[in-house]
Write a protein that holds these residues in place. Structure first.
Motif, mmCIF file in Angstrom:
data_model
loop_
_atom_site.group_PDB
_atom_site.id
_atom_site.type_symbol
_atom_site.label_atom_id
_atom_site.label_comp_id
_atom_site.label_asym_id
_atom_site.label_seq_id
_atom_site.Cartn_x
_atom_site.Cartn_y
_atom_site.Cartn_z
ATOM 1 N N GLY A 186 0.836 -1.198 0.000
ATOM 2 C CA GLY A 186 0.000 0.000 0.000
ATOM 3 C C GLY A 186 0.865 1.241 0.000
ATOM 4 N N ASN A 187 0.248 2.362 0.202
ATOM 5 C CA ASN A 187 0.948 3.645 0.209
ATOM 6 C C ASN A 187 1.626 3.817 1.561
ATOM 7 N N ASN A 245 7.873 4.374 0.322
ATOM 8 C CA ASN A 245 7.415 3.851 -0.963
ATOM 9 C C ASN A 245 8.604 3.602 -1.883
ATOM 10 N N GLY A 246 8.552 2.458 -2.540
ATOM 11 C CA GLY A 246 9.601 2.107 -3.476
ATOM 12 C C GLY A 246 10.761 1.367 -2.857
ATOM 13 N N GLY A 292 2.753 4.633 -3.725
ATOM 14 C CA GLY A 292 1.583 5.495 -3.736
ATOM 15 C C GLY A 292 1.267 5.923 -5.166
ATOM 16 N N ALA A 293 0.471 6.941 -5.285
ATOM 17 C CA ALA A 293 0.071 7.410 -6.617
ATOM 18 C C ALA A 293 1.212 8.207 -7.265
ATOM 19 N N ASN A 308 6.905 7.519 -6.902
ATOM 20 C CA ASN A 308 6.244 7.151 -5.630
ATOM 21 C C ASN A 308 6.158 5.638 -5.420
ATOM 22 N N GLY A 309 7.242 4.931 -5.723
ATOM 23 C CA GLY A 309 7.303 3.524 -5.332
ATOM 24 C C GLY A 309 7.342 2.528 -6.459
ATOM 25 N N LYS A 310 6.958 2.949 -7.688
ATOM 26 C CA LYS A 310 7.014 2.028 -8.817
ATOM 27 C C LYS A 310 7.669 2.736 -9.995
#
Length: 510
Positions: free
Chosen positions: A339-340, A387-388, A416-417, A437-439
């Protein structure tokens, strides 16, 4: 005179008829069988008389017990007898039917009427089943019998030594047939001395059923010996951590010092519950505990201890039954949801709980303990994650024996987004700043226009940026810059589309 003559003739006629009738009766063959109540012999006593028979040639007594499955027996009796005593082969207090078959020298065969009598009660001799020697004692076990006795009656034991000196010991009747003859009963009962043992039942004077003692039993040899007493306080504990292990502990027999110097062994056994498959180990030193390791799951066990010396085996002393316990297996971690800034793990209870209750679960991030959950919990959410960034998440189970191994690790990379932070057009160059934001960003499309309409016609207004040309950073901002080299003037309008595997972001100039 004529009247007197007629009266005399009538009397004479009647007398003649009477004598003829008596002669007829006397001439009809018959035998009468009755009980001989005047005999002092034990058993059943019979007597009989004959009429109408010549010299007796053969006498047979036929009898049977009045029971559906009883056999018929017969006895040949000497022809000159008119009395008979039957004392063998009768059941005490049973009902019997008797009948005589008599044959005279003229081959006349006559049967008496059937006579039903009840056999007198008598004590059946005891049967010694076994004799076991103990320290200054013998345990004698008698077979069960049909005798009806109480503790008011007694059993008289006679013990004969090899020097033919007898010892008499009298014990109250025991319904279970077990009698302990000990040094307390007779000072002459010595250890390591062999005795030939027999006994008989003796009714009390108040016993109205039996008036005489039984016959003597069979005889069996027995030897009191200083075999070990039982081990004391045999206790078993579960001690396993990684495996199912138990430890049995005990105290020495009370007579240990009397024979220990001559050598001994200790036979220690472990038996699964409701099974006769005992595993034994033999110890030859003065130990007071033993460990049985790596036992079978799902099974309760009991342990036994027995001392053995030069005189023989002591009694077996058993422990209570115990269920071995150990640490549980690791829980089964089967899913992770990113998740975020957080990640949630899901697990199943261990396949094996160590045969004990699970008290709690413990969760770990990158091998470091994070928190403890209740035993009913099957998920946990890690928060305040970056994130990430990749994390290794695990869970363990906890029971009274300790903590299990950690589950297999699951990787987590929260996200996150994605967002487009800024787009800057400088002359013919378009610079896009994105927060992944993580990806990672997978591609980008850049569209731009300048003041020359011909630049649209030749297709130079559209640029696609593949993933290979984009930084794959997941935790910091990514900058994508492209120059529209085919433009003849500066950018006046732009449109940006950024792609991530799960998201698309769009931004255009005003």
């Amino acid at each position: 005179m004529a009247f007197i003559s007629r009266q005399f003739s009538l009397i004479y006629y009647r007398l003649i008829n009477f004598f003829l009738f008596q002669m007829y009766i006397m001439s009809t063959p018959a035998v009468t069988l009755t009980q001989d109540l005047n005999s002092s012999l034990s058993g059943i006593n019979l007597k009989w008389t004959y009429t109408g028979l010549s010299t007796i040639k053969e006498i047979a007594l036929i009898y049977y017990k009045n029971a559906s499955d009883a056999d018929i027996a017969s006895v040949e009796i000497a022809s000159g007898l008119t009395k008979y005593n039957l004392s063998q082969g009768l059941d005490s207090g049973a009902s019997y039917t008797f009948q005589l078959q008599v044959t005279d020298v003229l081959s006349t065969v006559v049967y008496s009427s059937a006579l039903v009598l009840v056999a007198p009660y008598f004590l059946v001799a005891p049967v010694i089943q076994s004799v076991i020697g103990f320290d200054e004692a013998l345990r004698v076990t008698l077979a069960s019998s049909a005798n009806i006795l109480t503790t008011s009656d007694s059993v008289e034991f006679v013990l004969k030594r090899q020097d033919n000196q007898p010892i008499w010991i009298i014990k109250p009747y025991a319904s279970n047939g077990v009698y302990i003859l000990s040094r307390d009963d007779s000072d002459s009962l010595l250890n390591n001395t062999t005795y030939r043992i027999a006994c008989m039942f003796q009714p009390a004077s108040s016993n109205s059923r039996y008036s005489a003692p039984s016959g003597v039993s069979n005889s069996i040899l027995g030897t009191p010996s200083n075999t070990p007493n039982a081990a004391r306080q045999v206790l078993v504990y579960t001690i396993g951590v990684e495996t199912l292990d138990v430890e049995v502990q005990w105290l020495r027999p009370t007579d240990f010092s009397e024979w220990a110097n001559e050598g001994f062994s200790i036979k220690v056994g472990i038996t699964p519950h409701l099974s006769s498959d005992t595993t034994f180990v033999t110890l030859t030193s003065d130990l007071s505990s033993h460990i049985f390791s790596d036992l079978q799951r799902g099974t309760q066990y009991s342990c036994s201890v027995q001392y053995i010396n030069q005189f023989g085996e002591g009694p077996v002393e058993n422990s209570a039954t115990i269920l071995p316990t150990s640490r549980p297996d690791a829980p089964i971690l089967y899913n992770v949801e990113d998740g975020n800034g957080e990640a949630t793990i899901y697990w199943q209870a261990p396949a094996f709980n160590g045969q004990s209750v699970i008290n709690a679960y413990r969760v770990y991030k990158d091998g470091v303990y994070v928190a403890t959950t209740t035993p009913s919990t099957r998920d946990y959410t890690f928060t305040n994650l970056v994130n990430g960034q990749s994390y290794s998440l695990q869970v363990s189970a906890y029971n009274p024996k300790g903590e299990s191994l950690k589950s297999s690790a699951s990787s987590s990379a929260p996200y996150g987004a994605m967002s487009i932070v800024s787009v800057v057009a400088s002359q013919k160059t378009l610079t896009v700043t994105v927060n992944p934001n993580g990806k990672p960003i997978t591609r980008a499309l850049l569209l731009a226009l300048d003041s020359n309409p011909d630049d649209v016609l030749d297709g130079s207004f559209f640029l696609e940026v593949p993933q290979s040309q984009i930084s794959q950073s997941q935790t910091s901002q990514v900058e994508i810059a492209k120059t529209f080299t085919g433009f003849s003037s500066n950018i006046t309008f732009w449109c940006v589309i950024v792609y991530r595997e799960d998201q698309v972001e769009f931004l255009k100039s005003v």
